[in-house]
Scaffold this motif. Structure first.
Motif, short mmCIF file in Angstrom:
data_model
loop_
_atom_site.label_atom_id
_atom_site.label_comp_id
_atom_site.label_asym_id
_atom_site.label_seq_id
_atom_site.Cartn_x
_atom_site.Cartn_y
_atom_site.Cartn_z
N ILE A 68 0.85 -1.21 0.00
CA ILE A 68 0.00 0.00 0.00
C ILE A 68 0.88 1.26 0.00
CG2 ILE A 68 -1.62 1.35 1.39
CD1 ILE A 68 -2.78 -1.38 2.35
N ARG A 69 1.89 1.22 0.84
CA ARG A 69 2.77 2.39 0.90
C ARG A 69 3.42 2.67 -0.45
NH1 ARG A 69 4.23 0.39 5.74
NH2 ARG A 69 6.22 -0.40 4.97
N ARG A 70 3.78 1.56 -1.12
CA ARG A 70 4.42 1.74 -2.43
C ARG A 70 3.45 2.37 -3.43
NH1 ARG A 70 7.91 -3.82 -3.15
NH2 ARG A 70 9.78 -2.97 -2.18
N LEU A 71 2.21 1.93 -3.39
CA LEU A 71 1.20 2.50 -4.30
C LEU A 71 1.01 3.99 -4.03
CD1 LEU A 71 -1.45 -0.37 -4.01
CD2 LEU A 71 -0.02 0.14 -6.00
N ARG A 114 -3.47 8.67 -1.14
CA ARG A 114 -4.18 7.65 -0.36
C ARG A 114 -5.69 7.75 -0.66
NH1 ARG A 114 -5.86 4.78 4.44
NH2 ARG A 114 -3.99 3.53 4.59
N ALA A 115 -6.22 8.98 -0.66
CA ALA A 115 -7.65 9.16 -0.91
C ALA A 115 -8.02 8.63 -2.30
CB ALA A 115 -8.02 10.62 -0.77
N PHE A 116 -7.08 8.70 -3.23
CA PHE A 116 -7.30 8.15 -4.58
C PHE A 116 -7.47 6.63 -4.51
CE2 PHE A 116 -4.82 6.38 -8.29
CZ PHE A 116 -5.83 6.51 -9.23
N LEU A 117 -6.57 5.98 -3.78
CA LEU A 117 -6.69 4.52 -3.65
C LEU A 117 -7.99 4.15 -2.93
CD1 LEU A 117 -3.08 3.32 -2.73
CD2 LEU A 117 -4.22 3.27 -4.96
N GLU A 118 -8.36 4.96 -1.97
CA GLU A 118 -9.59 4.67 -1.20
C GLU A 118 -10.85 4.93 -2.02
OE1 GLU A 118 -8.07 5.92 3.32
OE2 GLU A 118 -8.87 7.44 1.97
N GLY A 119 -10.69 5.55 -3.19
CA GLY A 119 -11.85 5.85 -4.02
C GLY A 119 -12.52 7.16 -3.67
N PRO A 131 -4.75 -0.42 -8.14
CA PRO A 131 -4.86 -1.86 -8.33
C PRO A 131 -6.31 -2.33 -8.43
CG PRO A 131 -4.40 -1.35 -6.04
CD PRO A 131 -4.41 -0.05 -6.76
N GLY A 132 -7.27 -1.40 -8.39
CA GLY A 132 -8.68 -1.77 -8.50
C GLY A 132 -9.35 -1.86 -7.14
N PRO A 133 -10.64 -1.50 -7.11
CA PRO A 133 -11.32 -1.43 -5.82
C PRO A 133 -11.41 -2.77 -5.11
CG PRO A 133 -12.86 -1.05 -7.64
CD PRO A 133 -11.50 -1.07 -8.23
N ASP A 134 -11.33 -3.86 -5.86
CA ASP A 134 -11.44 -5.16 -5.20
C ASP A 134 -10.09 -5.77 -4.85
OD1 ASP A 134 -14.17 -5.00 -5.42
OD2 ASP A 134 -14.11 -5.77 -7.48
N SER A 135 -9.03 -5.06 -5.16
CA SER A 135 -7.71 -5.62 -4.89
C SER A 135 -7.53 -5.79 -3.38
CB SER A 135 -6.63 -4.68 -5.43
OG SER A 135 -6.73 -3.44 -4.77
N PRO A 136 -6.69 -6.72 -3.00
CA PRO A 136 -6.48 -6.94 -1.56
C PRO A 136 -5.97 -5.68 -0.87
CG PRO A 136 -5.23 -8.54 -2.88
CD PRO A 136 -5.96 -7.66 -3.84
N GLU A 137 -5.14 -4.91 -1.58
CA GLU A 137 -4.61 -3.69 -0.95
C GLU A 137 -5.74 -2.72 -0.61
OE1 GLU A 137 -3.56 -4.91 -3.81
OE2 GLU A 137 -1.41 -5.34 -3.66
#
Ligand SMILES: Cc1ncc(C[n+]2csc(CCOP(=O)(O)OP(=O)(O)O)c2C)c(N)n1
Ligand SMILES: [Mg+2]
Length: 945
Positions: free
Chosen positions: A85-88, A175-180, A467-473
């Motif tokens: 996650i940190r890397r993303l 981070r907010a981007f990954l969180e959607g 990595p997509g909303p369903d990704s484990p991360e």
């Protein structure tokens, strides 16, 4: 000398003797407990002092982690997934800055700050930061539940208040981007918020991103001080029964360079004194600021340790990553610790860029024992010995200890590398802060290091990677945030509107008073009436920096008490008086002592409580003389940014009204300084009824209608009788900024009477002026002179009207409650007219009130002319403006007003000049009149004195 402090930590020359001493202490401690062990240590220290052994102050410990590996708790997270996650986040944070600068070169942005702090934030996001959703939270472990700031109405809690370092914003967006919560379009509009509805501000700005950012932090120093007062306000709210803030914690992320700001340090001892164990500072010690090292010749972590510990804080140092644990365990004779103690920050920076061979030679090399310690490590491994702030287990251990610590605030001093992982051209380089570009080659190295599947041929675009909303991360991140009470940062406004104050609150001001009082005294009564209002009284928060007695507000001490975390543990010297000094845990007054910065920080957190905690507070911050906008202007700007709602009362206002105090007190310019804040509404009332209407309207706007504005109202200490509010005067007229207070007197056939009145009153104006001027200037049908004033000087304006009347010159009087509001209206109307050239032009309020075809206009205030000149574009050029430009003086009110030419004779003389300009009075008559008024035309200009 700095390093003498570590001499006592030199390699041990007699380990067995040392062991005997330590065993003895262990034994006492084991058998008799903390108290006895402490007693003996104090005795030893005392003896050492008597023997002149010369111990350094014990505020600094060795340059190693405060928490040893054995004390580290189990890390409850999924290490592998958190790493990914940190890397993303790292990647996307960099991508957004690069892409913004590709689109619009020169937009700027920062890569290095977040790169150094990613672990510090991510451990918080995944394990500690409470959101506002009121869900139960597991803090510090996956299975331990605790309520997250649940509010009394059960509608969800306040969560934690987190002050992010402003320059770390790209990481928080990523981070907010990954969180959607944000999409690619948002990220692509980083630093392009002006014309795009999806744009993101450079830094945390609640004004432009009101559902995301809570606290503006980017002006260095303002975040740390606001955080301390936030933690204190949380206690205040709980102690007064206004909100349950027991589960809220305040986290302040601060740069090590930022710790040099006075505001960063000024309130540290307050936090310790009040036992704020709901407060955690995380100082990101990357050893660099913008231009270079923070302390090249010293050690910032050691320096800050001494500072915080001396101020009474719990200090946790996170210096070394886990790779060092084994080395330190094998360092039985302390040579490694000694080397760590002795190495300067400037040298550490060199080690972090120079590679393993250099480290082997220069750090470990000079001492055989040290060299042997690392002989089994390759150069690469030496280069990869991490700093503690990049090791999430060490950071986790520190946060966990900080959240469990009771009795006072904790600071975590985390050592990191600025630009960490960004590659050799950027990492720990002196240019790193300014870096906002990476070449394609550098980006490739970065991608490889982060092990992200981004194809080479896409790299030139710096594409985002989700990595997509369903990704484990992403699922993991979302689950963690759910468990901790929702997303952070998030700003929500849940406060319910407050009712209007009941009519009794200001009825007395409408009625007026024969007794001479000042607007400050009227305000004191108004404030007390508001506090007694059964519906809104408890929401009122008076804030004073040690001048309550000056303002006559000291009765509040007894009536509602001064907030004191510890209550009152002593009998006050004035306990036998009716109005004694009363401190109480549920006291309402925030008596800040002599700290304007602290008082405005209190104002900031109280003024935003409607959002932070869903509890509307009505703060009244009363500042003394010119120590408001001048002293703490940056915080007032931040208050506007963060949508603070409340009242700033500028007491002892006016350059000529505050007697005796002189140059550094007499405030003749704060209205000009305040006028630059876009959402402020500032007023300069003359009468108690004006003040009461303005305050009532302010409460309605801010706390009933929910407008994000704040008020600045000036108060004077000159006593005069307060007139009854005219029956036909509306609230709207008062708050609009100007209304006609007195019509021109009817002087028809009164010239003789006026003359005799003038003689009887012993006016300085001789009888000669009266009939002559009256016969020419005051003739019927001519528009009257228009005298405009505000604040205390309105009394001089009214007196000038009388002087003129006695001379047969009719004048009307206008009370200008706010030139700032008139300007706001003028600007809005001008803009509308400019954009609608086909429409009938609108007329600004001030131009309607003082049209060009009326009599001469004279404006006088106790402020520099730039204040009334705010409305210059809409008034005739022939107007005459009197004001208090120049440095103040200590003298009587009368002398000051004569010096600054704002007394009644000068105002009357200006009216004569105005009549000359309009051709209604001869020059000769005006010259004679000025002389008769006692005005010296050749006095020195106070502006040049
Ligand atoms: C009051 C103020 N002065 C100057 C700046 C400009 N500025 C932005 S970041 C920075 C250096 C920050 O260094 P540090 O606090 O160590 O943070 P780091 O980026 O190293 O984490 C400076 C001087 C500012 N933002 N605010
Ligand atoms: Mg720094």
């Amino acid at each position: 000398m700095y390093f003498d402090e570590f001499k006592h930590q030199l390699p041990d020359i007699d380990p067995s003797e040392t062991k005997e001493w330590l065993d003895a202490l262990d034994q006492i401690h084991g058998q008799e407990g903390d108290e006895r062990a402490r007693f003996l240590l104090y005795k030893l220290l005392k003896r050492a002092r008597q023997l002149h052994i010369g111990l350094p102050p014990l505020t600094q410990t060795r340059y190693i982690n405060t928490i040893s590996p054995e004390q580290e708790p189990f890390f409850p997270g999924d290490e592998e997934i958190e790493h990914r996650i940190r890397r993303l986040i790292r990647w996307n944070a960099v991508a957004m800055v690069l892409r913004a600068n590709n689109r619009a070169p020169g937009l700027g942005g920062h890569l290095a700050t977040y790169a150094s702090a990613a672990t510090l934030y991510e451990v918080g996001f995944n394990h500690f930061f409470h959101g506002k959703d009121g869900a139960s939270a597991d803090e510090g472990s996956a299975d331990k539940g605790s309520p997250a700031g649940a509010s009394p109405d059960g509608k969800g809690g306040s969560g934690d208040q987190i002050f992010f370092q402003g320059h770390a914003a790209p990481g928080i967006y990523a981070r907010a981007f990954l969180e959607g919560r944000l999409n690619e379009d948002n990220l692509d509009h980083f630093r392009q918020e002006a014309l795009s509805p999806v744009g993101l501000p450079s830094y945390p700005h609640p004004r432009t991103m009101p559902d995301f950012w809570e606290f503006p932090t980017v002006s260095m120093g303002l975040g740390p001080i606001a955080a301390i007062y936030q933690a204190r306000l949380n206690r205040y709210l709980a102690n007064r029964g206004l909100a349950d803030t027991s589960a809220s914690r305040v986290w302040a992320f601060v740069g090590d360079g930022e710790m040099d700001e006075p505001e960063s340090v000024t309130a540290l001892s307050l936090a310790a004194r009040e036992g704020l164990d709901n407060l955690i500072f995380v100082v990101n010690c990357n050893l660099q600021r913008l231009d270079g090292p923070v302390r090249g010749n010293g050690k910032i972590i050691q320096e800050l340790e001494g500072l915080f510990r001396g101020a009474g804080w719990n200090v946790i140092k996170v210096i070394w990553g886990r790779e060092w644990d084994d080395l330190l365990a094998r360092d039985v004779d302390g040579v490694l610790v000694n080397k760590m103690n002795e190495t300067l920050d400037g040298e550490f920076q060199k080690f972090s860029v120079a590679g393993g061979a250099y480290i082997r030679e220069h750090f470990f090399g000079p001492d055989d024992r040290l060299r042997r310690l690392v002989e089994n490590l390759s150069d690469d491994e030496l280069a990869r010995l991490r700093r503690g702030g990049h090791d999430y287990r060490k950071v986790y251990a520190a946060y966990r200890a900080a959240t469990e610590y009771r009795g006072g605030p904790t600071v975590i001093l985390a050592k990191t590398i600025k630009g960490w992982a960004l590659g050799p051209g950027v990492e720990a380089r002196n240019i790193t802060h300014q870096a906002k570009k990476l070449s394609e080659a550098e980006l490739r190295v970065f991608r490889d290091r982060l092990e992200l599947p981004i194809p080479d041929d896409k790299l030139h675009d710096a594409p985002y990677y989700h990595p997509g909303p369903d990704s484990p991360e992403v699922q993991y991140m979302l689950e963690r945030r759910r468990a901790l009470g929702g997303f952070v940062p998030k700003r929500v406004v849940r406060a319910r509107p407050l009712p209007a104050p009941r009519p009794e609150v200001d009825a007395e001001f409408t009625a007026g008073s024969e007794m001479a009082v000042s607007t400050t005294m009227a305000f004191g009564r108004l404030l007390r009436n508001l506090i007694r209002d059964p519906q809104i009284g408890s929401h009122v928060v008076p804030i004073v920096p040690d001048e309550a007695r000056t303002f006559g507000l000291d009765p509040l001490f007894k009536e509602v008490g001064i907030y004191a975390a510890l209550g009152q543990r002593y009998e006050p010297v004035d306990s036998d008086l009716v109005l004694s000094y009363r401190e109480a845990t549920n006291g309402q007054v925030l008596e800040e002592g002599i700290t304007e910065a602290g008082a405005v920080a209190s104002l900031q957190v109280a003024a935003t409580a409607y959002a932070t905690h869903g509890v509307p507070l009505i703060p009244f911050y009363i500042f003394y003389s010119m120590f408001g906008f001048q002293r703490t202007g940056d915080q007032f700007w931040a208050l506007g940014d963060e949508r603070g709602r409340g009242f700033v009362m500028g007491a002892t206002a006016g350059r000529t009204t505050l007697m005796g105090e002189g140059l550094q007190h007499d405030d003749g310019h704060s209205h000009v300084l305040a006028s630059v804040i876009p959402n402020i509404r500032s007023y300069d009332p003359a009468y108690a009824y004006e003040l009461a209407v303005i305050v009532r309207e302010g409460i309605d706007r801010m706390f009933a209608k929910g407008e994000d504005v704040y008020y600045y109202i000036t108060l004077y200490n000159e006593n005069y009788s307060m007139p009854k509010r005219p029956d036909d005067l509306t609230d709207q007229q008062i708050v609009s900024g100007i209304y006609r207070l007195l019509a021109a007197p009817d002087l028809g056939g009164t010239v003789r009477a006026a003359r005799s009145r003038g003689a009887a009153s012993g006016s300085k104006v001789g009888s000669k002026l009266g009939p002559r001027a009256g016969s020419r200037a005051g003739v019927r049908g001519e528009p009257p002179v228009r005298l405009v004033g505000s604040g205390s000087i309105l009394q001089q304006v009214v007196a000038a009207r009388q002087i003129l009347a006695e001379r047969g010159i009719p004048a009307e009087v206008y009370s200008a409650t706010s030139f700032q509001q008139l300007r706001a209206d003028g600007l809005a109307v001008d803009r509308w007219n400019r954009l609608h050239p086909g429409e009938q032009p609108r007329i600004p309020h001030v131009a309607r009130m003082l049209p060009a075809d009326g009599g001469p206009i004279v404006i006088a205030t106790d402020w520099i002319r730039a204040y009334p000149d705010l409305v210059a574009p809409w008034l005739p050029a022939s107007r005459l403006v009197l004001g208090t430009d120049g440095f103040g003086r200590s003298d009587t009110r009368e002398a000051l007003r004569e010096l600054f030419e704002v007394d009644a004779p000068h105002i009357a003389a200006a009216a004569l000049a105005g009549l000359v300009r309009s051709g209604r009075l001869s020059r000769a008559d005006a010259v004679a009149g000025v002389r008769e008024l006692g005005v010296n035309p050749d006095a020195a200009d106070p502006r040049s004195l």
